[in-house]
Every structure is written in structure tokens, then in C-alpha cells.
Design a protein around this motif. Structure first.
Motif, short mmCIF file in Angstrom:
data_model
loop_
_atom_site.label_atom_id
_atom_site.label_comp_id
_atom_site.label_asym_id
_atom_site.label_seq_id
_atom_site.Cartn_x
_atom_site.Cartn_y
_atom_site.Cartn_z
N HIS A 79 0.82 -1.22 0.00
CA HIS A 79 0.00 0.00 0.00
C HIS A 79 0.86 1.27 0.00
N VAL A 80 2.12 1.17 0.41
CA VAL A 80 3.01 2.34 0.39
C VAL A 80 3.70 2.45 -0.97
N ASN A 81 4.21 1.33 -1.50
CA ASN A 81 4.96 1.39 -2.76
C ASN A 81 4.06 1.25 -3.99
N ARG A 82 2.77 0.99 -3.77
CA ARG A 82 1.76 0.88 -4.85
C ARG A 82 2.02 -0.29 -5.81
N LYS A 83 2.76 -1.30 -5.34
CA LYS A 83 3.01 -2.48 -6.18
C LYS A 83 2.24 -3.70 -5.69
N GLY A 84 1.52 -3.56 -4.58
CA GLY A 84 0.68 -4.65 -4.08
C GLY A 84 1.43 -5.75 -3.35
N ARG A 85 2.73 -5.55 -3.09
CA ARG A 85 3.53 -6.55 -2.38
C ARG A 85 4.68 -5.84 -1.69
#
Length: 153
Positions: A79-85
Motif C-alpha cells: 500500500h506504500v509502494n503501490r506495487k501490491g507486495r
């Protein structure tokens, strides 16, 4: 914090009840960023290199008083890096930040600047609602490199 399972513990001999424990695998029970720190400390005149995971960026200030930090990576949730993992990226700078809330109080957080220039905000999800501004730089890899070069000469 993190969760461990006894089947993933690495047993080193000799071991006592007070020795450090080593694990092949851990599970983070957290939704905030972590810092993977590589550091060098001096113990009885001998340099000791180590890696550790800091559960909160505020722990970095205490660590830099005890040893020389040589490298930092940011372990960020999806949720922070917007990559879903979860992703591990090299960190260039770490900033304290804050936002003014409607009631006049302030809320603190962290801005992580990666070496590729991306900025990741870890502000308890409030960065979607409020504008956070940088207040103080806690770590800069460029400042660290300049200090290391100066001490080498």
C-alpha cells in the motif's frame, strides 16, 4: 513486530538461553515500512559487520550513535509502494515529516526517498488526506558517503 516458527530457527552451537536467535524465515505482522541496515561497529578493537531490520525509522538515530551505518534499504508494504507486495529498495534519504490537522494539531510521519528518486510516504495512511511537509533529514546516503570519504583520507 514479526512472527517466527520454531521450524525456521537456525541452531548454532554452542547455544545458551541468552544467545541471539537466528531464523531462516520470518513473517512481518505490520503494515508500515521497515529499514534494512548494514552497519559496522567496533567490538574490542575488532570491526564487526552486521545487518539488522529496524521496525521503526526513529530507531535509526540511536543506531547511528552506536555504529557506522554503511547502507540502508527500505522494505515497504504494497500500500506504500503501490506495487501490491512488499518491496526492498535502496534508500537515498529519510525525512521526518508532518501535517497540520483541521483541529490545529500536527501528525508526524516519514518520507523515504529512494535512490531512483521516488518518494514513498509512510504516514499511517493520512498522506491521502493531508499534505505532509519535510521537517528534518534523519539520513542521507550522500552525506554518509562524503563523511566516509573524508575519514578515509
Amino acid at each position: 513486530m514479526f512472527l517466527t516458527e520454531s521450524c525456521h530457527q537456525i541452531h548454532l552451537l554452542p547455544a545458551s538461553e541468552h544467545d541471539q536467535r537466528f531464523w531462516r524465515q520470518i513473517t512481518f505482522a505490520s503494515v508500515s515500512c521497515k529499514l534494512l541496515i548494514e552497519a559496522v561497529s567496533t567490538d574490542s578493537g575488532c570491526e564487526v559487520q552486521s545487518r539488522t531490520v529496524l521496525m521503526a525509522p526513529s530507531e535509526l538515530e540511536d543506531l547511528t550513535r552506536q555504529c557506522q551505518v554503511t547502507y540502508i534499504s527500505l522494505l515497504s508494504p504494497g500500500h506504500v509502494n503501490r506495487k501490491g507486495r512488499w518491496v526492498l529498495d535502496p534508500l537515498a534519504e529519510l525525512w521526518r515529516c508532518e501535517a497540520t490537522l483541521p483541529n490545529g494539531q500536527t501528525c508526524g510521519g516519514w518520507i523515504h526517498v529512494l535512490t531512483d528518486g521516488r518518494e514513498l510516504l509512510d504516514c499511517a495512511g493520512l498522506n491521502e488526506m493531508f499534505e505532509f511537509r519535510r521537517t528534518s533529514c534523519v539520513y542521507s546516503s550522500q552525506a554518509h558517503q562524503a563523511t566516509s570519504l573524508a575519514s578515509a583520507h
